[in-house]
Design a protein around this motif. Sequence first.
Motif, short mmCIF file in Angstrom:
data_model
loop_
_atom_site.label_atom_id
_atom_site.label_comp_id
_atom_site.label_asym_id
_atom_site.label_seq_id
_atom_site.Cartn_x
_atom_site.Cartn_y
_atom_site.Cartn_z
N SER A 160 0.78 -1.24 0.03
CA SER A 160 0.02 0.07 0.09
C SER A 160 0.95 1.29 0.00
O SER A 160 1.94 1.52 0.76
N TYR A 163 -0.97 8.62 -1.44
CA TYR A 163 -0.52 9.64 -2.47
C TYR A 163 -1.19 10.87 -2.05
O TYR A 163 -1.47 11.73 -3.03
N SER A 166 -5.26 9.96 -2.04
CA SER A 166 -5.71 8.35 -2.10
C SER A 166 -4.67 7.54 -1.60
O SER A 166 -3.46 7.89 -1.32
N GLU A 168 -3.49 3.48 -2.44
CA GLU A 168 -3.51 2.35 -3.49
C GLU A 168 -2.92 1.00 -3.11
O GLU A 168 -1.77 1.24 -2.56
N ASP A 170 -1.70 -2.46 -3.91
CA ASP A 170 -1.68 -3.50 -5.03
C ASP A 170 -1.64 -4.79 -4.48
O ASP A 170 -0.73 -5.47 -3.78
N LYS A 192 -6.85 -4.28 -7.78
CA LYS A 192 -6.29 -3.39 -6.84
C LYS A 192 -7.37 -2.70 -5.97
O LYS A 192 -8.58 -2.72 -6.46
N LEU A 194 -8.33 0.86 -4.20
CA LEU A 194 -8.21 2.26 -4.48
C LEU A 194 -9.21 2.89 -3.50
O LEU A 194 -10.27 2.62 -3.43
N ARG A 196 -10.19 6.98 -2.16
CA ARG A 196 -9.85 8.25 -2.37
C ARG A 196 -10.39 9.19 -1.43
O ARG A 196 -11.74 8.73 -0.75
N TRP A 205 -12.67 -1.69 -5.64
CA TRP A 205 -11.52 -2.61 -6.29
C TRP A 205 -11.45 -1.97 -7.95
O TRP A 205 -12.60 -1.67 -8.62
N GLY A 207 -8.89 -2.06 -11.61
CA GLY A 207 -7.79 -2.69 -12.17
C GLY A 207 -7.99 -3.94 -13.05
O GLY A 207 -9.11 -4.41 -13.36
#
Length: 380
Positions: A160, A163, A166, A168, A170, A192, A194, A196, A205, A207
């Motif tokens: 994880s 950002y 957010s 993220e 993976d 993935k 995500l 926000r 989810w 991706g």
Amino acid sequence: MVQAEGTRLVLTKPMALDGESDGYIAPNPLQLVLSLLKNVMPGSDLTHFQMPPLFNVPKSQLQCFGELVYSGADTVSRCNSGEKPLDRFTAVVAWSISTVRPVIFGVAPYNPILGETHHVSRGNLNFLLEQVSHHPPVSALHATDESQNVEMIWCHHPTSRFYGTSVEADVRGKRLLKLLNHGETYVMNSPKLLMRFFPVAWADWVGNVRIQCQETGLEAELRYRNNSFLGRRGNKRSIKGKIFECSSSKTLYEIDGHWDRTVTMKDTKNGTVTVIYNAKEVVSGLKASIVKDPMQEIWPSESGLVWSEVSQAILNKNWEKAKEAKNAVEEKQRKLLRERESREETWVPKHFTVSHSNEGGWDCSPIQNRVPPAPIVVPL
């Protein structure tokens, strides 16, 4: 919530479509956002970030990982019972979709301790999970059904990053489903996660997922998306994709729908549309696992036992006690680590052999060929 007599084992219901478990309600997400902005720099790896109990759901990530596979309707037997390879492949696609569940924004399970286990049975399908690495976090899963001659081997390595607006996650690692009666192995990955924070807080989810079966020459590509705007439903939790022949790249079916509602496949030959997955039928009315035989031994490493005091305090909304209990679990692990380092010992998983390479990432192989029945069972 189930608390086994004679033990401190605490078992709660799996997360349902509405994102709730045993009446658990998430705190105000703004509190989490402020906590992250205060303590974490943008671009930071969140693997080592410790959530206060206020932001924890009352269970470990290891148990949540297992619940994705064993909770809900029995979709695995449908994979095995298909008469034709294409029938089995479409059933595997539906089963893969069923392992994606809603998440609650702003909360997370506990980080599993090293060597933590989760041993549970659903009918004849027996599951064993073990936390085989703590830094980085890696979980291994092995499941067998001798009556159906089915086997699953999964390696789960979430990473994880924060950002600023957010987070993220993976989810790396290979997932194998083996239908041994048919000599077929299905290899797949995970979407993935995500989260926000602005303009509206949400988590879902996203991706691409690829499902392959080398023995039948069939492959599927699935795209998970969340195109909701300002919190409106819109195209939220949509999934699109296709099933095709690897050799010719010929598309056989087109996949479309929403993974929290229904997913259909359209035959490209004649246009026939068939529902392959109905979320309400599969993941509604989920119940907490139970201890089938209180006299049967439950391992001290069992997830619901390791975190029982923390979970009970969270369910009681006793945040001070939850914090103390969580600190006690984590301090015990730090003490064990210091003792191993002083003896120059390397911790070794009990149920899996583990390897890592820069090209292939983490790989987990079960030591035993079969998983024995567990004292903890999923009510059918």
